[in-house]
Design a protein around this motif. Structure first.
Motif, PDB file in Angstrom:
ATOM      1  N   LYS A  55       0.844  -1.197   0.000  1.00 48.54           N
ATOM      2  CA  LYS A  55       0.000   0.000   0.000  1.00 48.54           C
ATOM      3  C   LYS A  55       0.883   1.253   0.000  1.00 48.54           C
ATOM      4  O   LYS A  55       1.936   1.276   0.617  1.00 48.54           O
ATOM      5  CB  LYS A  55      -0.913   0.030   1.217  1.00 48.54           C
ATOM      6  N   ARG A  57       1.652   5.414   0.708  1.00 47.94           N
ATOM      7  CA  ARG A  57       1.581   6.254   1.909  1.00 47.94           C
ATOM      8  C   ARG A  57       0.173   6.814   2.150  1.00 47.94           C
ATOM      9  O   ARG A  57      -0.346   6.779   3.264  1.00 47.94           O
ATOM     10  CB  ARG A  57       2.588   7.405   1.773  1.00 47.94           C
ATOM     11  N   VAL A  58      -0.453   7.328   1.102  1.00 45.88           N
ATOM     12  CA  VAL A  58      -1.786   7.928   1.252  1.00 45.88           C
ATOM     13  C   VAL A  58      -2.799   6.870   1.697  1.00 45.88           C
ATOM     14  O   VAL A  58      -3.603   7.121   2.612  1.00 45.88           O
ATOM     15  CB  VAL A  58      -2.226   8.620  -0.056  1.00 45.88           C
ATOM     16  N   ASP A  59      -2.783   5.701   1.086  1.00 45.24           N
ATOM     17  CA  ASP A  59      -3.719   4.635   1.470  1.00 45.24           C
ATOM     18  C   ASP A  59      -3.498   4.198   2.912  1.00 45.24           C
ATOM     19  O   ASP A  59      -4.458   3.924   3.643  1.00 45.24           O
ATOM     20  CB  ASP A  59      -3.598   3.433   0.536  1.00 45.24           C
ATOM     21  N   ARG A  60      -2.249   4.121   3.321  1.00 41.20           N
ATOM     22  CA  ARG A  60      -1.939   3.743   4.708  1.00 41.20           C
ATOM     23  C   ARG A  60      -2.498   4.774   5.682  1.00 41.20           C
ATOM     24  O   ARG A  60      -3.123   4.413   6.689  1.00 41.20           O
ATOM     25  CB  ARG A  60      -0.427   3.625   4.896  1.00 41.20           C
ATOM     26  N   HIS A  61      -2.273   6.035   5.381  1.00 39.40           N
ATOM     27  CA  HIS A  61      -2.750   7.097   6.275  1.00 39.40           C
ATOM     28  C   HIS A  61      -4.277   7.139   6.308  1.00 39.40           C
ATOM     29  O   HIS A  61      -4.864   7.321   7.381  1.00 39.40           O
ATOM     30  CB  HIS A  61      -2.163   8.439   5.855  1.00 39.40           C
ATOM     31  N   ARG A  62      -4.899   6.961   5.170  1.00 41.76           N
ATOM     32  CA  ARG A  62      -6.369   6.944   5.126  1.00 41.76           C
ATOM     33  C   ARG A  62      -6.922   5.797   5.973  1.00 41.76           C
ATOM     34  O   ARG A  62      -7.920   5.962   6.678  1.00 41.76           O
ATOM     35  CB  ARG A  62      -6.862   6.807   3.695  1.00 41.76           C
ATOM     36  N   ALA A  63      -6.287   4.648   5.884  1.00 45.52           N
ATOM     37  CA  ALA A  63      -6.747   3.490   6.660  1.00 45.52           C
ATOM     38  C   ALA A  63      -6.644   3.771   8.161  1.00 45.52           C
ATOM     39  O   ALA A  63      -7.579   3.495   8.925  1.00 45.52           O
ATOM     40  CB  ALA A  63      -5.934   2.252   6.296  1.00 45.52           C
ATOM     41  N   ASN A  65      -6.433   6.783   9.685  1.00 42.47           N
ATOM     42  CA  ASN A  65      -7.365   7.845  10.058  1.00 42.47           C
ATOM     43  C   ASN A  65      -8.799   7.334  10.117  1.00 42.47           C
ATOM     44  O   ASN A  65      -9.569   7.736  10.992  1.00 42.47           O
ATOM     45  CB  ASN A  65      -7.250   9.024   9.087  1.00 42.47           C
ATOM     46  N   GLY A  66      -9.162   6.440   9.210  1.00 41.81           N
ATOM     47  CA  GLY A  66     -10.507   5.875   9.231  1.00 41.81           C
ATOM     48  C   GLY A  66     -10.773   5.069  10.487  1.00 41.81           C
ATOM     49  O   GLY A  66     -11.822   5.214  11.120  1.00 41.81           O
ATOM     50  N   ALA A  69     -11.274   7.341  13.552  1.00 43.93           N
ATOM     51  CA  ALA A  69     -12.326   8.362  13.477  1.00 43.93           C
ATOM     52  C   ALA A  69     -13.012   8.627  14.822  1.00 43.93           C
ATOM     53  O   ALA A  69     -13.248   9.790  15.173  1.00 43.93           O
ATOM     54  CB  ALA A  69     -13.354   7.986  12.410  1.00 43.93           C
TER      55      ALA A  69
END
Length: 100
Positions: A55, A57-63, A65-66, A69
């Motif tokens: 994955k 960097r962006v996908d990792r951070h989104r995961a 952060n999700g 939440a």
């Protein structure tokens, strides 16, 4: 339960990390935006998990952060994320050893 413990539990349940550190860095941000008395507003997460293999960097951070939440809803203002899969080297190791 503290927000730090909630974060630890959520990340453990979601990613089964081989390494996880959740650090409350709120004391470093006293007087800055989002800071409040008692801390638990600014955190750093260091996580190593197979779930992040392949994955970006962006996908990792989104995961992350999700999953976190509920913690943001409870008042977390800022989150620094250090994430890698087990097969990736720890970038902090180079800084510690003095390697370039």
């Amino acid at each position: 339960m503290t927000i730090r413990q909630q974060m630890t539990d959520l990340l453990t349940d979601a990613f089964a990390p081989s390494e996880l550190t959740v650090i409350d860095e709120s004391d470093k941000h006293k007087g800055h935006g989002g800071w409040r008395e008692g801390g638990e507003t600014h955190f750093r997460v260091r996580i190593v998990a197979e779930a992040f293999a392949g994955k970006g960097r962006v996908d990792r951070h989104r995961a992350i952060n999700g999953v976190l939440a509920p913690c943001f809803a409870a008042g977390v203002h800022a989150l620094a994320i250090e994430v890698r899969s087990p097969d990736e080297p720890d970038p902090r190791a180079a800084r510690v050893s003095g390697a370039v």
